[in-house]
Design a protein around this motif. Structure first.
Motif, PDB file in Angstrom:
ATOM      1  N   ILE A 228       0.826  -1.205   0.000  1.00 41.87           N
ATOM      2  CA  ILE A 228       0.000   0.000   0.000  1.00 41.87           C
ATOM      3  C   ILE A 228       0.865   1.261   0.000  1.00 41.87           C
ATOM      4  O   ILE A 228       0.542   2.244  -0.671  1.00 41.87           O
ATOM      5  N   ASP A 229       1.983   1.238   0.706  1.00 46.66           N
ATOM      6  CA  ASP A 229       2.882   2.399   0.687  1.00 46.66           C
ATOM      7  C   ASP A 229       3.463   2.601  -0.709  1.00 46.66           C
ATOM      8  O   ASP A 229       3.564   3.733  -1.205  1.00 46.66           O
ATOM      9  N   GLY A 230       3.860   1.510  -1.343  1.00 41.92           N
ATOM     10  CA  GLY A 230       4.377   1.607  -2.700  1.00 41.92           C
ATOM     11  C   GLY A 230       3.327   2.109  -3.673  1.00 41.92           C
ATOM     12  O   GLY A 230       3.617   2.928  -4.556  1.00 41.92           O
ATOM     13  N   ALA A 231       2.098   1.639  -3.506  1.00 46.46           N
ATOM     14  CA  ALA A 231       1.009   2.065  -4.386  1.00 46.46           C
ATOM     15  C   ALA A 231       0.724   3.558  -4.231  1.00 46.46           C
ATOM     16  O   ALA A 231       0.512   4.262  -5.221  1.00 46.46           O
ATOM     17  N   ARG A 232       0.735   4.037  -3.017  1.00 45.50           N
ATOM     18  CA  ARG A 232       0.503   5.466  -2.786  1.00 45.50           C
ATOM     19  C   ARG A 232       1.585   6.309  -3.455  1.00 45.50           C
ATOM     20  O   ARG A 232       1.292   7.344  -4.069  1.00 45.50           O
ATOM     21  N   HIS A 233       2.830   5.861  -3.330  1.00 48.61           N
ATOM     22  CA  HIS A 233       3.932   6.597  -3.958  1.00 48.61           C
ATOM     23  C   HIS A 233       3.771   6.610  -5.479  1.00 48.61           C
ATOM     24  O   HIS A 233       3.951   7.640  -6.131  1.00 48.61           O
ATOM     25  N   LEU A 234       3.430   5.471  -6.039  1.00 49.63           N
ATOM     26  CA  LEU A 234       3.253   5.350  -7.488  1.00 49.63           C
ATOM     27  C   LEU A 234       2.166   6.291  -7.997  1.00 49.63           C
ATOM     28  O   LEU A 234       2.366   7.022  -8.976  1.00 49.63           O
ATOM     29  N   ILE A 235       1.025   6.261  -7.335  1.00 47.36           N
ATOM     30  CA  ILE A 235      -0.114   7.070  -7.762  1.00 47.36           C
ATOM     31  C   ILE A 235       0.240   8.555  -7.728  1.00 47.36           C
ATOM     32  O   ILE A 235      -0.088   9.312  -8.650  1.00 47.36           O
ATOM     33  N   ARG A 236       0.944   8.969  -6.666  1.00 46.50           N
ATOM     34  CA  ARG A 236       1.355  10.375  -6.550  1.00 46.50           C
ATOM     35  C   ARG A 236       2.400  10.737  -7.604  1.00 46.50           C
ATOM     36  O   ARG A 236       2.300  11.774  -8.262  1.00 46.50           O
ATOM     37  N   ALA A 237       3.401   9.876  -7.750  1.00 49.28           N
ATOM     38  CA  ALA A 237       4.525  10.199  -8.627  1.00 49.28           C
ATOM     39  C   ALA A 237       4.115  10.281 -10.096  1.00 49.28           C
ATOM     40  O   ALA A 237       4.608  11.131 -10.843  1.00 49.28           O
TER      41      ALA A 237
ATOM     42  N   ASP B 113       0.823  10.450 -11.137  1.00 48.26           N
ATOM     43  CA  ASP B 113      -0.497  11.074 -11.272  1.00 48.26           C
ATOM     44  C   ASP B 113      -1.463  10.152 -12.015  1.00 48.26           C
ATOM     45  O   ASP B 113      -2.120  10.537 -12.991  1.00 48.26           O
ATOM     46  N   VAL B 114      -1.533   8.938 -11.528  1.00 46.91           N
ATOM     47  CA  VAL B 114      -2.426   7.937 -12.113  1.00 46.91           C
ATOM     48  C   VAL B 114      -3.818   8.100 -11.495  1.00 46.91           C
ATOM     49  O   VAL B 114      -3.946   8.165 -10.265  1.00 46.91           O
ATOM     50  N   PRO B 115      -4.857   8.161 -12.302  1.00 47.03           N
ATOM     51  CA  PRO B 115      -6.210   8.395 -11.771  1.00 47.03           C
ATOM     52  C   PRO B 115      -6.870   7.128 -11.216  1.00 47.03           C
ATOM     53  O   PRO B 115      -7.946   6.720 -11.643  1.00 47.03           O
ATOM     54  N   LEU B 116      -6.188   6.520 -10.255  1.00 47.42           N
ATOM     55  CA  LEU B 116      -6.722   5.349  -9.564  1.00 47.42           C
ATOM     56  C   LEU B 116      -6.476   5.521  -8.076  1.00 47.42           C
ATOM     57  O   LEU B 116      -5.474   6.125  -7.667  1.00 47.42           O
ATOM     58  N   ALA B 117      -7.362   4.971  -7.271  1.00 51.17           N
ATOM     59  CA  ALA B 117      -7.065   4.878  -5.844  1.00 51.17           C
ATOM     60  C   ALA B 117      -5.986   3.812  -5.667  1.00 51.17           C
ATOM     61  O   ALA B 117      -5.939   2.835  -6.431  1.00 51.17           O
ATOM     62  N   PRO B 118      -5.100   3.969  -4.696  1.00 47.40           N
ATOM     63  CA  PRO B 118      -4.062   2.945  -4.476  1.00 47.40           C
ATOM     64  C   PRO B 118      -4.642   1.544  -4.322  1.00 47.40           C
ATOM     65  O   PRO B 118      -4.088   0.572  -4.846  1.00 47.40           O
ATOM     66  N   GLU B 119      -5.774   1.451  -3.653  1.00 45.27           N
ATOM     67  CA  GLU B 119      -6.394   0.142  -3.441  1.00 45.27           C
ATOM     68  C   GLU B 119      -6.865  -0.473  -4.762  1.00 45.27           C
ATOM     69  O   GLU B 119      -6.780  -1.694  -4.958  1.00 45.27           O
ATOM     70  N   GLU B 120      -7.377   0.366  -5.670  1.00 45.12           N
ATOM     71  CA  GLU B 120      -7.826  -0.125  -6.969  1.00 45.12           C
ATOM     72  C   GLU B 120      -6.640  -0.574  -7.806  1.00 45.12           C
ATOM     73  O   GLU B 120      -6.711  -1.592  -8.510  1.00 45.12           O
TER      74      GLU B 120
ATOM     75  N   LEU C  45      -3.847  -1.822  -6.653  1.00 48.55           N
ATOM     76  CA  LEU C  45      -3.422  -3.113  -6.109  1.00 48.55           C
ATOM     77  C   LEU C  45      -4.375  -4.228  -6.509  1.00 48.55           C
ATOM     78  O   LEU C  45      -3.947  -5.358  -6.777  1.00 48.55           O
ATOM     79  N   ARG C  46      -5.682  -3.924  -6.548  1.00 50.18           N
ATOM     80  CA  ARG C  46      -6.661  -4.943  -6.956  1.00 50.18           C
ATOM     81  C   ARG C  46      -6.416  -5.379  -8.396  1.00 50.18           C
ATOM     82  O   ARG C  46      -6.478  -6.562  -8.714  1.00 50.18           O
ATOM     83  N   ARG C  47      -6.101  -4.432  -9.276  1.00 52.00           N
ATOM     84  CA  ARG C  47      -5.833  -4.761 -10.675  1.00 52.00           C
ATOM     85  C   ARG C  47      -4.505  -5.513 -10.837  1.00 52.00           C
ATOM     86  O   ARG C  47      -4.368  -6.368 -11.709  1.00 52.00           O
TER      87      ARG C  47
END
Length: 202
Positions: free
Chosen positions: A36-45, A47-54, A56-58
């Motif tokens: 989850i920490d990695g996903a949050r960093h990825l989404i921020r870095a 600017d991917v229009p997904l929630a971190p949880e989504e 990870l689900r994909r």
């Protein structure tokens, strides 16, 4: 095991849908951390229009399939065998969940050389790398003092965690990672072939 290309492939498959490119400028600060920490960093870095949880689900079904194809890092199997012959107790301390670890190693019988395996979803771990918890639990499993442990790590978070646990650290960065960032490691190598056992007291 050389699993980082698998994580990269799975991540790029997802972020590519949004015209993004996942490379080591982003990945270098993700590896070794919790999902989850990695996903949050990825989404921020990126600017991917997904929630971190989504995200990870994909990613989960893609990774689960890829993990079964994981191959050893060159020299790893031979090092494990040699340390085993010398009577060195060996353990795996991985941020991966237990089921992921089992997918990765199911074709690799040589992992029986590890007398302890501690995964990221172990209930005794309050916080994942860069916190020291996983390494302290692993030392307890081995029945040795943390200061008697030597850790091999490919991630900056892992190096920080091992140092926080009071352990010695050999860093083995991915070839795409800037090795100069690993200043907190006691030794930095580019391959297991570079390692001389006398350099680690054996």
């Amino acid at each position: 095991l050389d699993t980082e290309p698998l994580y990269t492939r799975a991540t790029q498959e997802i972020v590519g849908e949004f015209g993004k490119v996942f490379d080591w400028s982003v990945k270098g600060d993700m590896i070794g951390r919790s999902a989850i920490d990695g996903a949050r960093h990825l989404i921020r870095a990126l600017d991917v229009p997904l929630a971190p949880e989504e995200y990870l689900r994909r990613r989960k079904p893609i990774l689960d399939a890829l993990f079964r194809t994981a191959e050893p890092i060159a020299g790893a199997r031979e090092l494990v065998a040699e340390l085993g012959r010398r009577g060195v107790p060996l353990a795996v301390a991985t941020s991966s969940e237990d089921y992921q670890y089992r997918l990765k190693v199911e074709r690799h019988g040589w992992f029986s050389g590890f007398v302890a395996v501690v995964c990221g979803d172990d209930r005794r771990i309050a916080a994942l790398k860069p916190a020291p918890d996983i390494f302290l639990v692993t030392a307890e499993e081995l029945g040795v003092a943390p200061e008697a442990c030597l850790v091999f790590e490919d991630s900056l978070a892992g190096v920080a965690a091992a140092r926080a646990a009071g352990m010695q650290v050999v860093a083995l960065p991915d070839p795409s990672m800037d090795a100069s960032r690993y200043t907190d490691a006691h030794v930095v190598i580019r391959s297991y072939g570079e390692l001389r056992l006398e350099d680690i007291g054996l």
